[in-house]
Design a protein around this motif. Structure first.
Motif, PDB file in Angstrom:
ATOM      1  N   GLY A 119       0.846  -1.179   0.000  1.00 51.58           N
ATOM      2  CA  GLY A 119       0.000   0.000   0.000  1.00 51.58           C
ATOM      3  C   GLY A 119       0.883   1.231   0.000  1.00 51.58           C
ATOM      4  N   PHE A 120       0.522   2.220  -0.794  1.00 51.42           N
ATOM      5  CA  PHE A 120       1.225   3.503  -0.839  1.00 51.42           C
ATOM      6  C   PHE A 120       0.259   4.539  -0.282  1.00 51.42           C
ATOM      7  CE2 PHE A 120       3.269   0.773  -3.810  1.00 51.42           C
ATOM      8  CZ  PHE A 120       4.596   1.161  -3.853  1.00 51.42           C
ATOM      9  N   ILE A 121       0.555   5.047   0.917  1.00 57.36           N
ATOM     10  CA  ILE A 121      -0.405   5.858   1.663  1.00 57.36           C
ATOM     11  C   ILE A 121       0.277   7.140   2.144  1.00 57.36           C
ATOM     12  CG2 ILE A 121      -1.959   5.898   3.659  1.00 57.36           C
ATOM     13  CD1 ILE A 121      -1.881   2.776   3.550  1.00 57.36           C
ATOM     14  N   PHE A 122      -0.375   8.280   1.944  1.00 58.09           N
ATOM     15  CA  PHE A 122       0.167   9.521   2.478  1.00 58.09           C
ATOM     16  C   PHE A 122       0.271   9.419   3.999  1.00 58.09           C
ATOM     17  CE2 PHE A 122      -1.578  11.657  -1.464  1.00 58.09           C
ATOM     18  CZ  PHE A 122      -0.324  11.939  -2.002  1.00 58.09           C
ATOM     19  N   ALA A 123       1.357   9.960   4.553  1.00 62.51           N
ATOM     20  CA  ALA A 123       1.598   9.870   5.997  1.00 62.51           C
ATOM     21  C   ALA A 123       0.519  10.571   6.815  1.00 62.51           C
ATOM     22  CB  ALA A 123       2.971  10.439   6.330  1.00 62.51           C
ATOM     23  N   HIS A 124      -0.159  11.567   6.229  1.00 60.96           N
ATOM     24  CA  HIS A 124      -1.211  12.275   6.964  1.00 60.96           C
ATOM     25  C   HIS A 124      -2.578  11.593   6.838  1.00 60.96           C
ATOM     26  CE1 HIS A 124      -1.330  14.009   2.911  1.00 60.96           C
ATOM     27  NE2 HIS A 124      -2.583  14.367   3.143  1.00 60.96           N
ATOM     28  N   ASN A 125      -2.647  10.474   6.105  1.00 58.45           N
ATOM     29  CA  ASN A 125      -3.902   9.728   5.956  1.00 58.45           C
ATOM     30  C   ASN A 125      -3.976   8.666   7.056  1.00 58.45           C
ATOM     31  OD1 ASN A 125      -6.090   8.193   5.218  1.00 58.45           O
ATOM     32  ND2 ASN A 125      -5.566   8.117   3.043  1.00 58.45           N
ATOM     33  N   HIS A 126      -4.207   9.137   8.267  1.00 58.14           N
ATOM     34  CA  HIS A 126      -4.223   8.250   9.428  1.00 58.14           C
ATOM     35  C   HIS A 126      -5.277   7.145   9.351  1.00 58.14           C
ATOM     36  CE1 HIS A 126      -1.195  10.717  11.306  1.00 58.14           C
ATOM     37  NE2 HIS A 126      -1.932  11.788  11.050  1.00 58.14           N
ATOM     38  N   PRO A 127      -6.505   7.419   8.866  1.00 49.46           N
ATOM     39  CA  PRO A 127      -7.484   6.327   8.788  1.00 49.46           C
ATOM     40  C   PRO A 127      -7.011   5.164   7.909  1.00 49.46           C
ATOM     41  CG  PRO A 127      -8.608   8.431   8.608  1.00 49.46           C
ATOM     42  CD  PRO A 127      -7.128   8.719   8.529  1.00 49.46           C
ATOM     43  N   SER A 128      -6.405   5.458   6.763  1.00 47.12           N
ATOM     44  CA  SER A 128      -5.932   4.376   5.896  1.00 47.12           C
ATOM     45  C   SER A 128      -4.748   3.652   6.515  1.00 47.12           C
ATOM     46  CB  SER A 128      -5.552   4.912   4.513  1.00 47.12           C
ATOM     47  OG  SER A 128      -6.713   5.292   3.808  1.00 47.12           O
ATOM     48  N   LEU A 129      -3.838   4.389   7.127  1.00 42.59           N
ATOM     49  CA  LEU A 129      -2.702   3.739   7.786  1.00 42.59           C
ATOM     50  C   LEU A 129      -3.182   2.812   8.896  1.00 42.59           C
ATOM     51  CD1 LEU A 129      -0.181   6.719   7.914  1.00 42.59           C
ATOM     52  CD2 LEU A 129       0.063   4.599   6.583  1.00 42.59           C
ATOM     53  N   GLN A 130      -4.165   3.256   9.660  1.00 40.63           N
ATOM     54  CA  GLN A 130      -4.710   2.424  10.734  1.00 40.63           C
ATOM     55  C   GLN A 130      -5.405   1.175  10.185  1.00 40.63           C
ATOM     56  OE1 GLN A 130      -7.128   5.251  12.876  1.00 40.63           O
ATOM     57  NE2 GLN A 130      -5.386   6.017  14.063  1.00 40.63           N
TER      58      GLN A 130
END
Length: 163
Positions: A119-130
């Motif tokens: 997954g490539f996720i922006f660091a400020h996209n906390h919901p997706s990272l979680q």
């Protein structure tokens, strides 16, 4: 009732609309302007239901989200690795659809010949990272300041899971 199925060409305009709705949030994609259906046709046809499917999720017979598998890096040695992307309409956020889709992706990966999901996720996209962390994805990479949106540099996190 939730239904998951392979995307059909008749779904493409809805898939694009869902994607375009995320652009203004600057949380999900690096695109800064909406994309057209025509510009996404080749991308759509690059998905093979047997190895790199594009799925849509329906609620009450309406497409409300999608998940796509993309080959990673385009070289033969990476054939067992795929990037996974999830997009859900704003009206259906926080209803468990992301969990549903990511769970299905992980379960189906072996039958698709996939041993590693990224997954490539922006660091400020906390919901997706979680979400990805909840399913055991780990941080495998961090690219500081690689994206610039509205004058702000944004970091990209690469998460991975061995299946």
């Amino acid at each position: 009732m939730i239904c998951l199925r392979n995307a059909e060409v008749s779904d493409l305009s809805t898939i694009v609309a869902i994607y375009n709705d995320t652009i203004s949030s600057r949380m999900v994609t690096g695109d800064l302007q909406p994309v057209s259906v025509d510009s996404r046709k080749q991308w759509f046809y690059s998905h093979d239901p047997l190895v790199r499917p594009l799925w849509v999720v329906e609620s009450e017979s309406t497409v409300v989200g999608w998940l796509g598998f993309q080959s990673f890096y385009g070289r033969a040695a990476y054939q067992f690795t795929a990037e996974v992307s999830i997009y859900i309409t704003n009206s259906h956020h926080r209803q468990g659809l992301g969990q549903f889709l990511l769970g299905k992706a992980i379960c189906q990966s072996p039958s698709l010949g996939i041993k590693t999901l990224l997954g490539f996720i922006f660091a400020h996209n906390h919901p997706s990272l979680q979400l990805f962390q909840k399913f055991g994805f780990e941080r495998w990479g961090y690219l500081p300041g690689v994206a610039e949106m509205d004058g702000m540099e944004r970091d990209l996190v690469i998460v991975g899971l061995r299946i």
